[in-house]
Design a protein around this motif. Sequence first.
Motif, PDB file in Angstrom:
ATOM      1  N   THR A   1      64.514  37.250 -13.419  1.00  0.00           N
ATOM      2  CA  THR A   1      64.517  38.609 -13.974  1.00  0.00           C
ATOM      3  C   THR A   1      65.837  38.906 -14.694  1.00  0.00           C
ATOM      4  O   THR A   1      66.139  40.072 -14.968  1.00  0.00           O
TER       5      THR A   1
ATOM      6  N   SER B   1      67.203  43.434 -10.182  1.00  0.00           N
ATOM      7  CA  SER B   1      66.173  43.432 -11.230  1.00  0.00           C
ATOM      8  C   SER B   1      65.936  44.833 -11.782  1.00  0.00           C
ATOM      9  O   SER B   1      65.663  45.005 -12.975  1.00  0.00           O
ATOM     10  N   LEU B   2      66.071  45.849 -10.911  1.00  0.00           N
ATOM     11  CA  LEU B   2      65.901  47.232 -11.381  1.00  0.00           C
ATOM     12  C   LEU B   2      66.979  47.605 -12.397  1.00  0.00           C
ATOM     13  O   LEU B   2      66.820  48.542 -13.174  1.00  0.00           O
TER      14      LEU B   2
ATOM     15  N   THR C   1      61.264  48.808 -19.800  1.00  0.00           N
ATOM     16  CA  THR C   1      61.117  50.033 -19.012  1.00  0.00           C
ATOM     17  C   THR C   1      60.418  49.682 -17.706  1.00  0.00           C
ATOM     18  O   THR C   1      59.437  48.926 -17.717  1.00  0.00           O
ATOM     19  N   ILE C   2      60.917  50.221 -16.597  1.00  0.00           N
ATOM     20  CA  ILE C   2      60.223  50.042 -15.311  1.00  0.00           C
ATOM     21  C   ILE C   2      59.093  51.072 -15.280  1.00  0.00           C
ATOM     22  O   ILE C   2      59.334  52.281 -15.264  1.00  0.00           O
ATOM     23  N   LYS C   3      57.852  50.587 -15.264  1.00  0.00           N
ATOM     24  CA  LYS C   3      56.694  51.498 -15.351  1.00  0.00           C
ATOM     25  C   LYS C   3      56.227  51.934 -13.966  1.00  0.00           C
ATOM     26  O   LYS C   3      55.622  52.997 -13.813  1.00  0.00           O
TER      27      LYS C   3
ATOM     28  N   CYS D   1      57.075  51.107  -9.443  1.00  0.00           N
ATOM     29  CA  CYS D   1      57.974  50.388  -8.542  1.00  0.00           C
ATOM     30  C   CYS D   1      57.811  50.889  -7.111  1.00  0.00           C
ATOM     31  O   CYS D   1      57.603  52.078  -6.891  1.00  0.00           O
TER      32      CYS D   1
ATOM     33  N   LEU E   1      57.602  45.624  -8.791  1.00  0.00           N
ATOM     34  CA  LEU E   1      57.789  46.457  -9.986  1.00  0.00           C
ATOM     35  C   LEU E   1      56.923  45.931 -11.109  1.00  0.00           C
ATOM     36  O   LEU E   1      56.558  44.761 -11.145  1.00  0.00           O
TER      37      LEU E   1
ATOM     38  N   ALA F   1      57.024  46.038 -15.322  1.00  0.00           N
ATOM     39  CA  ALA F   1      57.905  46.369 -16.453  1.00  0.00           C
ATOM     40  C   ALA F   1      57.186  46.108 -17.770  1.00  0.00           C
ATOM     41  O   ALA F   1      56.433  45.145 -17.907  1.00  0.00           O
TER      42      ALA F   1
END
Length: 211
Positions: A130, A161-162, A171-173, A175, A207, A209
């Motif tokens: 990641t 990773s975040l 973008t983290i969609k 989590c 998560l 992404a």
Amino acid sequence: MRLRHIRGAEETIAASPYVVQEAAQYRGRFCELFGNDHPIRIEVGMGKGRFIMELARQNPEINYIGIERYPSVLLRALQKRAELELPNIYFMCVDAINLADIFAPEEIEKLYLNFSDPWPKDRHARRRLTSPEFMKVYDQILRKDGVVEFKTDNQDLFTYSLESIPEAGWTIKACTRDLHHSEMNEGNVMTEYEEKFSSMGNPICKLIAGR
Ligand code: SAM
């Protein structure tokens, strides 16, 4: 996962009808390999491949490719694969850092990372699947609406990773740090590592992404 070298593993893999040989020859035309234009999903670092083989069994209208770097690990997946009659799954023995040489832009619809090696030392951060280096590779091969789905029980790798994924422009969609008690768990297929670590009581993080 790195099993001790198994004599003959390379030869078995080179002769296997389930492994894509000289994978770059299919760049931009993997639909010819599968004989249809169904979407292609890949798992990077599939280990013994239980997760992706189960997905292939459940979803005949999707094509799957499992990527594993080590021949001795891939060999285990081949043993299981031989027991199944599935037209929609192949494997590749390659390092994922080279995936943009193997797949054309937007050739992949979804990419799974499951229980990737944590590489805890800072000086090895670039090897994490990641890391911004790897996210750049995925950016080149994933459809614009494509996503990366990542599961791990390693809290430090998840926290890293975040941060690393948005740093790479993603973008983290969605989590969660407790997948098995979350609505994100619907339809979840467990991996070998997921079974092992959740049975030890470790919560599983996930998560999704996209760009
Ligand atoms: N995904 C499986 C699971 O959840 O049960 C296996 C997890 S195992 C810890 C991670 C696997 O990723 C190992 O088999 C390792 O060889 C593979 N791997 C690590 N880095 C890789 C890379 N750069 N390219 C391809 N495979 C890689």
